[in-house]
Design an enzyme around this catalytic site. Structure first.
Site, PDB file in Angstrom:
ATOM      1  N   LYS A  52       0.842  -1.206   0.000  1.00  0.00           N
ATOM      2  CA  LYS A  52       0.000   0.000   0.000  1.00  0.00           C
ATOM      3  C   LYS A  52       0.879   1.258   0.000  1.00  0.00           C
ATOM      4  O   LYS A  52       0.614   2.217  -0.740  1.00  0.00           O
ATOM      5  CB  LYS A  52      -0.936  -0.028   1.225  1.00  0.00           C
ATOM      6  CG  LYS A  52      -1.981  -1.140   1.123  1.00  0.00           C
ATOM      7  CD  LYS A  52      -2.712  -1.421   2.436  1.00  0.00           C
ATOM      8  CE  LYS A  52      -3.577  -2.670   2.308  1.00  0.00           C
ATOM      9  NZ  LYS A  52      -4.250  -3.051   3.564  1.00  0.00           N
ATOM     10  N   GLN A  96      -3.972  -1.782   9.833  1.00  0.00           N
ATOM     11  CA  GLN A  96      -3.877  -3.107   9.230  1.00  0.00           C
ATOM     12  C   GLN A  96      -4.391  -4.169  10.209  1.00  0.00           C
ATOM     13  O   GLN A  96      -3.946  -4.235  11.348  1.00  0.00           O
ATOM     14  CB  GLN A  96      -2.413  -3.392   8.838  1.00  0.00           C
ATOM     15  CG  GLN A  96      -2.228  -4.655   8.034  1.00  0.00           C
ATOM     16  CD  GLN A  96      -2.906  -4.614   6.658  1.00  0.00           C
ATOM     17  OE1 GLN A  96      -2.840  -3.616   5.955  1.00  0.00           O
ATOM     18  NE2 GLN A  96      -3.574  -5.695   6.285  1.00  0.00           N
ATOM     19  N   ASP A 119     -10.684   2.504   4.528  1.00  0.00           N
ATOM     20  CA  ASP A 119     -10.915   1.059   4.450  1.00  0.00           C
ATOM     21  C   ASP A 119     -12.419   0.744   4.415  1.00  0.00           C
ATOM     22  O   ASP A 119     -12.810  -0.373   4.097  1.00  0.00           O
ATOM     23  CB  ASP A 119     -10.285   0.347   5.664  1.00  0.00           C
ATOM     24  CG  ASP A 119      -8.976  -0.350   5.299  1.00  0.00           C
ATOM     25  OD1 ASP A 119      -8.752  -0.588   4.095  1.00  0.00           O
ATOM     26  OD2 ASP A 119      -8.203  -0.660   6.223  1.00  0.00           O
TER      27      ASP A 119
END
Ligand code: NDP
Length: 291
Positions: A52, A96, A119
């Site tokens: 990412k 994460q 997200d």
């Protein structure tokens, strides 16, 4: 059978974003900035966050990687998120997953500002998605929709079978495919570990989205001729022929399923790169909307 190439599609999306970033710079506007929080030393998480951050650099986004020890308290982590929420330089925040067991995923996700929830896991983002309102769409299902769109696959009226009901993949995928959109407008069946007659249900699928995390689970006898197969799974399987000692396997037994399909995503280079592209699109959107 045609391969749905996530690698080249993702590259096309990133190239388009690169141009948009150059335009922002020309106009003297702020460049998108993604903050990624990584707790502990999970090898797979390191790889995903690394990809990412690399994508941000490629496109011209700013990124900040915040590494925290795996024994950090939940309160301290919530404090880090609060600081990022209040930092006007930061447009998107991702934490994460998975987090260490002593930290509640739910508390952490709920702490992220909805305006920076790139997200798309916050309950408000999911609620807006369910209602068909503008929202951040979780990156993996969003990436799959972008891939279907890129290949101009008209899914209207199709029966989509989604195997897996997680909050990050299966459930939002089922909502998107059933939405009154294109792609979308499918009749969706969502399956899980308690589903009876899974094989018979899969055989009815014009589209199968396999997101259960079990290597090569979907076999040719579960797939009807001409089906569209989206393989989300990534499971490391011991493979002595590989330098690393393992190979990444999807949830679909590719070699035997591919000849029966109209379209199929490979693993790797299918859904994985599309997830990154979708996250980048979400970060761009956050920047434009917040500034
Ligand atoms: P979860 O473990 O959170 O969810 C798995 C789902 O599959 C659950 O709903 C579970 O049912 C269901 N399931 C498990 N076994 C069966 C079975 N035998 N029959 C039917 N359903 C079953 O996984 P995630 O959704 O987070 O991820 C799924 C896979 O996708 C993993 O391999 C993950 O690594 C991969 N992934 C890939 C991404 C990418 O970018 N390519 C991004 C995110 C994930 P129940 O709810 O009953 O337990």
């Amino acid at each position: 059978m045609q391969i749905l190439d996530g690698q080249t599609t993702s590259q096309a999306i990133k190239d388009a974003l690169k141009i948009q970033v150059a335009q922002l710079i020309n106009e003297g506007k702020k460049v998108p900035h993604l903050a990624a929080v990584l707790v502990g030393n999970n090898g797979a998480s390191e790889t995903y966050v690394g990809a990412k951050v690399k994508a941000c650099a490629e496109i011209g986004f700013k990124s900040t990687l915040i590494r925290l020890e795996d024994d950090i308290s939940e309160n301290k982590l919530l404090g880090v998120i609060e600081d990022l929420n209040n930092n006007p330089e930061v447009d998107g925040i991702l934490v994460q997953l998975p987090l260490p067991k002593h930290i509640s995923d739910e508390n952490v996700i709920n702490a992220i500002s909805v305006a920076k929830d790139v997200d798309g896991f916050h309950p408000i983002s999911i609620g807006r998605l369910v209602q068909g309102l503008p929202s951040f769409v979780p990156a993996t299902p969003h990436g799959i929709m972008l891939l279907l769109e890129h290949y101009k696959i008209n899914t209207k009226g199709m029966h989509a079978v989604v195997v897996g009901r997680s909050n990050i993949v299966g459930r939002p995928m089922s909502i998107l495919l059933s939405s009154n959109t294109n792609p979308g407008n499918c009749t969706v069946t969502i399956c899980h570990s308690h589903t009876r007659n899974l094989k018979e249900i899969c055989l009815q699928g014009d589209i199968i989205v396999a997101a259960l995390g079990k290597a090569e689970f979907v076999t040719a006898d579960m797939v009807k001729e001409g089906a569209i197969i989206i393989d989300v799974g990534i499971t490391p399987v011991v493979d002595a022929s590989k330098k690393s000692g393992f190979a990444l396997k999807g949830d679909v037994k590719f070699d035997e399923v591919a000849p029966k399909c109209s379209f199929i995503t490979p693993v790797p280079k299918g859904v994985g790169p599309m997830t990154i592209a979708a996250l980048m699109k979400n970060t761009f959107k956050a920047c434009v909307e917040n500034n």
